[in-house]
Structures are given as structure tokens and as C-alpha cells.
Write a protein that holds these residues in place. Structure first.
Motif, PDB file in Angstrom:
ATOM      1  N   SER A  40       3.157  -4.639  -0.291  1.00 59.24           N
ATOM      2  CA  SER A  40       4.450  -5.265  -0.559  1.00 59.24           C
ATOM      3  C   SER A  40       4.298  -6.685  -1.112  1.00 59.24           C
ATOM      4  CB  SER A  40       5.302  -5.279   0.716  1.00 59.24           C
ATOM      5  OG  SER A  40       4.526  -5.739   1.801  1.00 59.24           O
ATOM      6  N   SER A  41       3.185  -7.359  -0.824  1.00 57.68           N
ATOM      7  CA  SER A  41       3.042  -8.770  -1.226  1.00 57.68           C
ATOM      8  C   SER A  41       3.277  -9.025  -2.713  1.00 57.68           C
ATOM      9  CB  SER A  41       1.669  -9.301  -0.823  1.00 57.68           C
ATOM     10  OG  SER A  41       1.461  -9.137   0.552  1.00 57.68           O
ATOM     11  N   ASP A  69      -7.612  -0.044  -5.366  1.00 59.83           N
ATOM     12  CA  ASP A  69      -8.002   0.950  -4.374  1.00 59.83           C
ATOM     13  C   ASP A  69      -7.120   2.192  -4.430  1.00 59.83           C
ATOM     14  OD1 ASP A  69      -5.738  -0.370  -3.452  1.00 59.83           O
ATOM     15  OD2 ASP A  69      -6.743  -1.332  -1.779  1.00 59.83           O
ATOM     16  N   GLY A 134      -3.257  -9.186  -2.623  1.00 59.65           N
ATOM     17  CA  GLY A 134      -2.531  -9.489  -1.403  1.00 59.65           C
ATOM     18  C   GLY A 134      -3.574  -9.669  -0.315  1.00 59.65           C
ATOM     19  N   HIS A 140      -8.169  -8.394   5.171  1.00 58.75           N
ATOM     20  CA  HIS A 140      -8.774  -7.553   4.137  1.00 58.75           C
ATOM     21  C   HIS A 140      -8.179  -7.848   2.761  1.00 58.75           C
ATOM     22  CE1 HIS A 140      -5.761  -3.989   4.863  1.00 58.75           C
ATOM     23  NE2 HIS A 140      -5.414  -4.593   3.739  1.00 58.75           N
ATOM     24  N   GLY A 142      -8.047  -5.750  -1.121  1.00 52.41           N
ATOM     25  CA  GLY A 142      -8.250  -4.353  -1.480  1.00 52.41           C
ATOM     26  C   GLY A 142      -8.231  -3.604  -0.159  1.00 52.41           C
ATOM     27  N   PHE A 143      -9.176  -2.696   0.034  1.00 55.48           N
ATOM     28  CA  PHE A 143      -9.330  -2.066   1.353  1.00 55.48           C
ATOM     29  C   PHE A 143     -10.680  -2.461   1.944  1.00 55.48           C
ATOM     30  CE2 PHE A 143      -6.087   1.567   0.795  1.00 55.48           C
ATOM     31  CZ  PHE A 143      -5.247   1.057   1.777  1.00 55.48           C
ATOM     32  N   ASN A 167       0.164   0.595   7.543  1.00 50.13           N
ATOM     33  CA  ASN A 167       0.620   1.399   6.407  1.00 50.13           C
ATOM     34  C   ASN A 167       1.371   2.660   6.827  1.00 50.13           C
ATOM     35  OD1 ASN A 167      -0.526  -0.575   4.920  1.00 50.13           O
ATOM     36  ND2 ASN A 167      -2.037   0.690   3.880  1.00 50.13           N
ATOM     37  N   ARG A 169       4.217   2.890   7.897  1.00 50.08           N
ATOM     38  CA  ARG A 169       5.625   2.823   7.485  1.00 50.08           C
ATOM     39  C   ARG A 169       5.882   3.567   6.179  1.00 50.08           C
ATOM     40  NH1 ARG A 169       3.209  -2.038   5.878  1.00 50.08           N
ATOM     41  NH2 ARG A 169       3.990  -3.051   3.987  1.00 50.08           N
ATOM     42  N   LYS A 204       1.222 -13.114   8.005  1.00 48.56           N
ATOM     43  CA  LYS A 204      -0.021 -13.354   7.261  1.00 48.56           C
ATOM     44  C   LYS A 204      -0.639 -14.722   7.578  1.00 48.56           C
ATOM     45  CE  LYS A 204       0.284  -9.412   5.297  1.00 48.56           C
ATOM     46  NZ  LYS A 204       0.515  -9.114   3.913  1.00 48.56           N
TER      47      LYS A 204
HETATM   48  C1  GLP Z   1      -2.809  -2.763   1.699  1.00 49.70           C
HETATM   49  C2  GLP Z   1      -3.599  -2.824   0.362  1.00 49.70           C
HETATM   50  C3  GLP Z   1      -3.995  -4.240   0.037  1.00 49.70           C
HETATM   51  C4  GLP Z   1      -2.845  -5.138   0.427  1.00 49.70           C
HETATM   52  C5  GLP Z   1      -2.718  -5.196   1.925  1.00 49.70           C
HETATM   53  C6  GLP Z   1      -1.492  -5.935   2.423  1.00 49.70           C
HETATM   54  O1  GLP Z   1      -3.163  -1.732   2.529  1.00 49.70           O
HETATM   55  N1  GLP Z   1      -4.755  -1.969   0.253  1.00 49.70           N
HETATM   56  O2  GLP Z   1      -4.324  -4.345  -1.330  1.00 49.70           O
HETATM   57  O3  GLP Z   1      -3.056  -6.447  -0.046  1.00 49.70           O
HETATM   58  O4  GLP Z   1      -2.845  -3.919   2.499  1.00 49.70           O
HETATM   59  O5  GLP Z   1      -0.330  -5.200   2.277  1.00 49.70           O
HETATM   60  P1  GLP Z   1       1.107  -5.850   2.248  1.00 49.70           P
HETATM   61  O6  GLP Z   1       1.156  -6.674   1.028  1.00 49.70           O
HETATM   62  O7  GLP Z   1       2.058  -4.692   2.202  1.00 49.70           O
HETATM   63  O8  GLP Z   1       1.223  -6.648   3.486  1.00 49.70           O
END
Ligand code: GLP
Length: 261
Positions: A40-41, A69, A134, A140, A142-143, A167, A169, A204
Motif C-alpha cells: 500500500s505504501s 517480487d 516500501g 523488509h 521487497g520480500f 498480507n 488482509r 512503520k
Molecule cells: C509487502 C511487499 C513489500 C512492501 C511491504 C510493505 O509484502 N513485498 O514490497 O514494501 O510488504 O507493505 P505495505 O506498503 O502494504 O505496508
């Protein structure tokens, strides 16, 4: 590290979109190579870029994109596969040529060969000009979960339980979140000529503080940004709330040599 602290998520999107637009506009005729992230970021940033494209202020016809990823074991046609997410949030709104948008292949029979092929495609495109990132609540990028090697390249990984919970959600149930993924490595990400990380919100704040002010340590994969020559972090006040030197960053922000940058 270049740290920009702005009031809210909307300002993060605006500042990040402008940085990306500059890279796209100043690229040679072959076009810019942009690394794109899911989550979402960066959604606000994509929205702000899409507005520029729609108004004719930005031409993306020559842009090539590489995603960070993809899940393993998820049909690429599944709405939450990163193939689908990138098409829906990046390729279509930014008017990119789908043939120039690359996502790691998490459905390949030979995953290792697919990972090597992905690295080859990035190299053949001339490398990534700007990688948008993000940050996960556990640091982390990427992953690349905690303790990922700073030298790692695109490969298969096991997702951390926290990442699967975060994730969940996007899926019908937590059990539906894939266990494995393919991700560009930290070494792959560090090869990009510029890094641009966006983060919003208090969830974050711990990860952002560890990334910027903590030791360079595999426990916080995003701390690898400290080793990059051109890493920019654009965060809102909530994501910056656990930093110790906020006043100093704001002072630097207000007195940059030659303006922004
Ligand atoms: C995800 C992605 C990342 C992302 C992070 C944060 O699982 N693989 O690339 O930066 O987790 O996600 P969000 O931006 O929804 O908080």
C-alpha cells in the motif's frame, strides 16, 4: 541518506512522484528503467504519477519497469498475485507498455532458472535507474526478510509469519497467503542507480528508525540503504516519529546545497 520528512501521506506521494518523473524525463531516448514495488505504501505515488500522465505532463511510452517480487504457488491470474497487482496499480494507470513491465515468475517449473533469467533481463535493460521501495513493519524491503544476505540476488524465500499476517488482509483467510515468494535480493536492489523509499504511518516508525539510525544489520534489511550512494527516504511525520535526529534532518532539508536533492 537523503531524508525528507513531510506532513502527510499526500505529500509523500507528491514528492516521490516528482522524483520519479524527473528520472523519466531526463532518461536517454531508450527510456528510463524504474523498479516498482507492491504494497500500500507506493499507491499514492502511483496515483500522483498517473495524474501527470493523464494531464500530458509526463510521457511514459519508453519506460521499462521491473517489479521486486512475486508469490510462489499463486496463479498469476489471481487478483492478489503481484502480476495482477502491478497491472492494476502501475501498468494500466501509468499507461506503460505491458511488454516492458517485468514481474518475477513465481509459477515457473524451474524457479532457480527463472530467477537467473530475471537478473539477466534487468542487466540487459541496462540496470535500474530508480528503484521505488516500501518497507515492511519488520524492516523488509521487497520480500527480503530479516537476516537476508546483503549480497543476495533474485531467489526464492520463505515469508516471515509477520509478513504473512500483514498480507492476510488481501486474501480470504490467513492460510491462503502463500508460504513462499521470489524476490529481488538486497544485492540486486543495491545495484539500482537510485533508491527511493516511501513510508507513511506510525506502524512503520520502528522500522524507519532502525533503517535510518540503527546499525547496518541484516536484522533490518532496509538498513542496507545506508550503504547506497543515492538513497532517498520520503516519510510522513507519523513514520518519522521514532527518529532521534528529526530536527537535524529538517535543518538539512531546509538548507540543502543547491536546493532539493
Ligand atoms: C509487502 C511487499 C513489500 C512492501 C511491504 C510493505 O509484502 N513485498 O514490497 O514494501 O510488504 O507493505 P505495505 O506498503 O502494504 O505496508
Amino acid at each position: 541518506m537523503d531524508i525528507t520528512i513531510v506532513p502527510d501521506a499526500q505529500a509523500v506521494a507528491h514528492v516521490a512522484a516528482e522524483r520519479i518523473a524527473e528520472v523519466i524525463r531526463s532518461a536517454p531516448a531508450a527510456g528510463a528503467v524504474i523498479g516498482v514495488a507492491t504494497g500500500s505504501s507506493p499507491l499514492g505515488t502511483y496515483g500522483a504519477l498517473a495524474e501527470r500522465v493523464a494531464s500530458g505532463a509526463l510521457d511514459t511510452a519508453n519506460v521499462t519497469a521491473f517489479a521486486l517480487d512475486e508469490y510462489v504457488g499463486l496463479d498469476p491470474a489471481h487478483p492478489e498475485s503481484y502480476h495482477s497487482v502491478i497491472r492494476r496499480t502501475v501498468t494500466e494507470p501509468l499507461g506503460l507498455d505491458p511488454a516492458r513491465v517485468h514481474v518475477p515468475d513465481g509459477a515457473a517449473a524451474d524457479i532457480d532458472a527463472a530467477c537467473e533469467d530475471y537478473e539477466r533481463r534487468i542487466a540487459e535493460a541496462g540496470g535500474v535507474d530508480l528503484q521505488l521501495l516500501g518497507i515492511g513493519a519488520n524492516g523488509h524491503i521487497g520480500f527480503n526478510e530479516p537476516t537476508s544476505s546483503f549480497a543476495s540476488r533474485t531467489r526464492m524465500k520463505t515469508l516471515a509469519p509477520q509478513t504473512r499476517a500483514d498480507n492476510a488482509r488481501f486474501f480470504d483467510s490467513a492460510d491462503d497467503v502463500p508460504m513462499h515468494c521470489v524476490t529481488q535480493g538486497l544485492g540486486t536492489i543495491l545495484d539500482a542507480r537510485r533508491l527511493l523509499l516511501v513510508a507513511q504511518g506510525e506502524s512503520k516508525a520502528d522500522a524507519v528508525a532502525a533503517m535510518i539510525e540503527g546499525p547496518v544489520a541484516s536484522l533490518c534489511p532496509a538498513s542496507a540503504l545506508q550503504m547506497h550512494r543515492r538513497a532517498t527516504v520520503v516519510i510522513d511525520r507519523a513514520a518519522a516519529s521514532k527518529l532521534r535526529l528529526t530536527e537535524y534532518y529538517e535543518f538539512v532539508q531546509a538548507h540543502r546545497p543547491g536546493g532539493a536533492g
